[in-house]
Design a protein around this motif. Structure first.
Motif, PDB file in Angstrom:
ATOM      1  N   LEU A  50     -22.192  -5.541  37.593  1.00  0.00           N
ATOM      2  CA  LEU A  50     -22.163  -6.063  38.958  1.00  0.00           C
ATOM      3  C   LEU A  50     -20.740  -6.254  39.467  1.00  0.00           C
ATOM      4  O   LEU A  50     -19.899  -6.837  38.770  1.00  0.00           O
ATOM      5  N   PRO A  51     -20.462  -5.796  40.701  1.00  0.00           N
ATOM      6  CA  PRO A  51     -19.162  -6.054  41.315  1.00  0.00           C
ATOM      7  C   PRO A  51     -19.142  -7.463  41.913  1.00  0.00           C
ATOM      8  O   PRO A  51     -19.813  -7.735  42.906  1.00  0.00           O
ATOM      9  N   LEU A  52     -18.404  -8.349  41.267  1.00  0.00           N
ATOM     10  CA  LEU A  52     -18.356  -9.752  41.677  1.00  0.00           C
ATOM     11  C   LEU A  52     -16.932 -10.274  41.611  1.00  0.00           C
ATOM     12  O   LEU A  52     -16.139  -9.830  40.774  1.00  0.00           O
ATOM     13  N   ASP A  53     -16.635 -11.231  42.460  1.00  0.00           N
ATOM     14  CA  ASP A  53     -15.358 -11.931  42.383  1.00  0.00           C
ATOM     15  C   ASP A  53     -15.639 -13.319  41.825  1.00  0.00           C
ATOM     16  O   ASP A  53     -16.115 -14.195  42.532  1.00  0.00           O
ATOM     17  N   LEU A  54     -15.377 -13.496  40.554  1.00  0.00           N
ATOM     18  CA  LEU A  54     -15.615 -14.783  39.896  1.00  0.00           C
ATOM     19  C   LEU A  54     -14.323 -15.587  39.754  1.00  0.00           C
ATOM     20  O   LEU A  54     -14.133 -16.318  38.781  1.00  0.00           O
ATOM     21  N   ALA A  55     -13.432 -15.436  40.735  1.00  0.00           N
ATOM     22  CA  ALA A  55     -12.175 -16.188  40.719  1.00  0.00           C
ATOM     23  C   ALA A  55     -12.469 -17.670  40.534  1.00  0.00           C
ATOM     24  O   ALA A  55     -13.485 -18.179  41.011  1.00  0.00           O
ATOM     25  N   LEU A  56     -11.592 -18.332  39.842  1.00  0.00           N
ATOM     26  CA  LEU A  56     -11.760 -19.764  39.585  1.00  0.00           C
ATOM     27  C   LEU A  56     -11.141 -20.589  40.703  1.00  0.00           C
ATOM     28  O   LEU A  56     -10.551 -21.638  40.488  1.00  0.00           O
TER      29      LEU A  56
END
Length: 178
Positions: free
Chosen positions: A78-84
């Protein structure tokens, strides 16, 4: 546990997670094992999972087991932005792929997930994939249920020896007797 009422919660969860990179571009690698988890009407069979995240791409695999037999395999890319940190949108452009595979799985495994279904019998063979993108997902594959039976006492519903085929194509699901 997060100051919530844990009465009636039982089971084992083991998580091994390594977090690296930066807050804007983290990396995550790890594994998860869940055994005999139960709370309310929900229960879980033995579950093993692996996750790998880098460069805004999540790769995950999940295996569900019942009495030592793999009953369902789920793979996801999955293309996701899981930036914190806060981001405008977590879903990013790019191809997605989620695939679930079951080969002659005993449907009684359903009873491991809920106490609302009883006397679940039959088998399921499935190969279902969701592809495309977040804005234009595409379905493909099939689900076949053979000699499926179940009781849902809360709804007063019983199914007995149902044979059902579901075909997934594009944005449609067609269901027919087998």
């Amino acid at each position: 546990m997060l100051q919530l009422d844990t009465t009636g919660v039982s089971g084992n969860i083991q998580v091994d997670l390594a977090v690296g990179g930066t807050a804007a571009s983290p990396t995550l690698r790890g594994s998860l094992t869940v055994g005999e988890l139960s709370f309310g009407d929900f229960g879980s069979p033995f579950v093993q999972g692996v996750v790998d995240y880098a460069d805004r791409r999540l790769d995950a695999n999940l295996l569900l087991w019942k009495t030592g037999e793999n009953v369902l395999r789920i793979e996801a890319k999955l293309p996701l932005d899981l930036a914190l940190k806060s981001v405008r949108r977590r879903q990013v452009d790019g191809p997605l792929s989620v695939r679930a595979i079951a080969d002659s799985t005993d449907l009684s495994v359903t009873e491991a997930f809920t106490r609302s279904a009883r006397r679940v019998r039959g088998t399921m063979k499935a190969d279902v994939e969701i592809g495309g993108t977040w804005s234009a997902p595409r379905l493909q594959g099939f689900v076949n249920l053979q000699n499926a039976s179940a009781e849902l006492p809360g709804l007063g519903v019983t199914w007995d020896r149902a044979n059902i085929q579901a075909h997934l194509s594009g944005d449609s699901i067609t269901i027919a007797p087998a």
